[in-house]
Design an enzyme around this catalytic site. Structure first.
Site, PDB file in Angstrom:
ATOM      1  N   ASN A 175       0.803  -1.220   0.000  1.00 51.27           N
ATOM      2  CA  ASN A 175       0.000   0.000   0.000  1.00 51.27           C
ATOM      3  C   ASN A 175       0.838   1.273   0.000  1.00 51.27           C
ATOM      4  O   ASN A 175       0.401   2.314  -0.491  1.00 51.27           O
ATOM      5  CB  ASN A 175      -0.955   0.016   1.202  1.00 51.27           C
ATOM      6  CG  ASN A 175      -0.237   0.073   2.527  1.00 51.27           C
ATOM      7  OD1 ASN A 175       0.756  -0.625   2.743  1.00 51.27           O
ATOM      8  ND2 ASN A 175      -0.731   0.891   3.434  1.00 51.27           N
ATOM      9  N   HIS A 223     -13.834  -0.391  -0.154  1.00 52.25           N
ATOM     10  CA  HIS A 223     -13.640   1.024  -0.452  1.00 52.25           C
ATOM     11  C   HIS A 223     -12.412   1.300  -1.320  1.00 52.25           C
ATOM     12  O   HIS A 223     -12.144   2.443  -1.661  1.00 52.25           O
ATOM     13  CB  HIS A 223     -13.585   1.859   0.834  1.00 52.25           C
ATOM     14  CG  HIS A 223     -12.440   1.540   1.742  1.00 52.25           C
ATOM     15  ND1 HIS A 223     -12.400   0.422   2.528  1.00 52.25           N
ATOM     16  CD2 HIS A 223     -11.299   2.208   1.993  1.00 52.25           C
ATOM     17  CE1 HIS A 223     -11.292   0.412   3.232  1.00 52.25           C
ATOM     18  NE2 HIS A 223     -10.602   1.491   2.922  1.00 52.25           N
ATOM     19  N   CYS A 347       2.227   6.696  10.034  1.00 52.52           N
ATOM     20  CA  CYS A 347       1.872   7.378  11.274  1.00 52.52           C
ATOM     21  C   CYS A 347       0.782   8.412  11.045  1.00 52.52           C
ATOM     22  O   CYS A 347       0.469   8.777   9.925  1.00 52.52           O
ATOM     23  CB  CYS A 347       3.111   8.048  11.868  1.00 52.52           C
ATOM     24  SG  CYS A 347       3.828   9.289  10.785  1.00 52.52           S
TER      25      CYS A 347
END
Length: 404
Positions: A175, A223, A347
């Site tokens: 990703n 999604h 993060c």
């Protein structure tokens, strides 16, 4: 484009397809019944759910009994990894599970299989599932060696598996850096050791083939392909014993209890079918836009470098580090210029923690914090790609002045 703004963050969430919403609407309105209810309205919902399951299975080249609907990709990863790892424990000392193709199913006799193989650059849902198995159930976890671009070679995996390996979990497409794994080759190595193979294919859907991979389990999130948030799929071969994570009424063939979200399951099936039907044309066209974008950025921004594999990456993905800047500052400047992208860091905004993916690839934490990810929608045009590269170049030039 959305009101003149370029949206280049489809790896986080793709725009919801109108067709998916329209397909879901009847099951939010008149056909609202519980699919477990034994009356006409319930029967309508049950048939719609079964149809959605079959449609997803066809895209994946699997059987409808293999498909479990979940709340999203995170739950699907947890169910596949934890469920299969714990499910194999019930086979010890029995003859269950014999006869799987290529020895893909753990042996029904011999010592327990209490070993997991994954990599340091997997999604947090995968890494946390492995950590849970270690902390609570005493499994061992091995992180396979990675190439500098995030690839895993069959040889590296062969060195990582053991006779007691229960599950190998390696992502199909990363990703953060977009690197694509040779899943069929890796699955073959896992099966040769008797282990099960799971791949997180969340980022691959709509861009890469989803059938014929030779895996035991594959996970998806709605999604990412144009369905609303809150629906996912854990496609796990029905022959494989799975310990459920959610207990109750035994829905989803006992693998995931709870009243199914029929409307979102229908939306997911609709969006997935459309993404698969458009995949070849979209991948070729978007890849060309993406390649021109990468070339323009690298040629005009001093010090910028691409993260991940230059060749083996999803067609819509470009990710860079911009040393001597700040990833968050680049994103804010791009927002001002009308481009929405995302940080490659795992993060939260404002945190000092660098991306675990980039750090695992040997990129210094300070440089990893300058990462920015651009993931293009299927409908992106050449002109939009050109405008995006201009915005990145302008943002980098502006920030270079403030960081010197």
């Amino acid at each position: 484009m959305d009101g003149g703004r370029l949206y280049l963050d489809t790896a986080s969430a793709a725009p919801v397809r109108r067709e998916a919403l329209e397909a879901a609407w009847p099951y939010l309105a008149g056909a609202f019944g519980n699919p477990s209810s034994h009356h006409e309205i319930g029967r309508i919902s049950s048939e719609a759910l079964a149809d959605a399951r079959s449609r997803v299975a066809r895209v994946l080249g699997m059987r409808s009994t293999d498909i479990t609907f979940t709340s999203g990709g995170t739950e699907a990863d947890n169910l596949a990894i934890i469920g299969m790892a714990l499910g194999t424990q019930a086979l010890v000392g029995t003859q269950a599970g014999r006869g799987a193709p290529g020895g893909a199913h753990p042996r029904g006799s011999g010592p327990p299989r209490r070993h997991i193989v994954t990599s340091a650059i997997e999604h947090e849902a995968v890494l946390a599932s492995a950590e849970f198995l270690t902390r609570v159930h005493g499994f061992d976890v091995t992180e396979v060696a990675l190439g500098p671009d995030g690839t895993v070679s069959p040889e590296a995996l062969e060195a990582a598996v053991r006779p007691d390996t229960a599950v190998v979990s390696l992502g199909y497409a990363n990703n953060e850096i977009g690197t694509v794994a040779d899943v069929p080759a890796l699955a073959e190595v896992a099966h040769a050791s008797g282990a099960l193979f799971h791949t997180d294919a969340v980022q691959a859907a709509g861009w890469l083939p989803l059938s014929g991979l030779g895996v035991d389990a594959l996970t998806l999130a709605g999604h990412k392909v144009g369905a609303p948030k809150g629906i996912g799929v854990a496609a796990i071969r029905a022959r494989i014993p799975v310990e459920p994570l959610i207990h109750g009424g035994g829905q989803e063939s006992g693998r995931r209890s709870g009243t199914e979200n029929v409307a979102l399951a229908v939306a997911f099936a609709t969006a997935l079918e459309l993404a698969e039907a458009e995949r070849f044309e979209a991948a070729d066209r978007v890849r060309a836009v993406r390649d021109a974008f990468i070339s323009a950025v690298l040629s005009a921004v001093p010090g910028a470098f691409l993260t991940g594999s230059p060749e083996a990456r999803t067609p819509n993905h470009a990710s860079f580090c911009f040393p001597n800047t700040s990833g968050e500052a680049v994103l804010l400047e791009l927002e001002r210029l009308g481009v929405t992208a995302s940080s490659g860091s795992a993060c939260a905004v404002g945190s000092d923690e660098a991306s675990h993916v980039l750090v695992a690839l040997g990129i210094e934490a300070e440089v990893a914090q300058t990462s920015v990810r651009f993931t293009f929608p299927a409908g992106v045009t050449d002109e939009q790609g050109r405008l995006a590269s201009q915005a990145v170049i302008e943002a980098a030039e502006s920030l270079a002045l403030s960081y010197t």
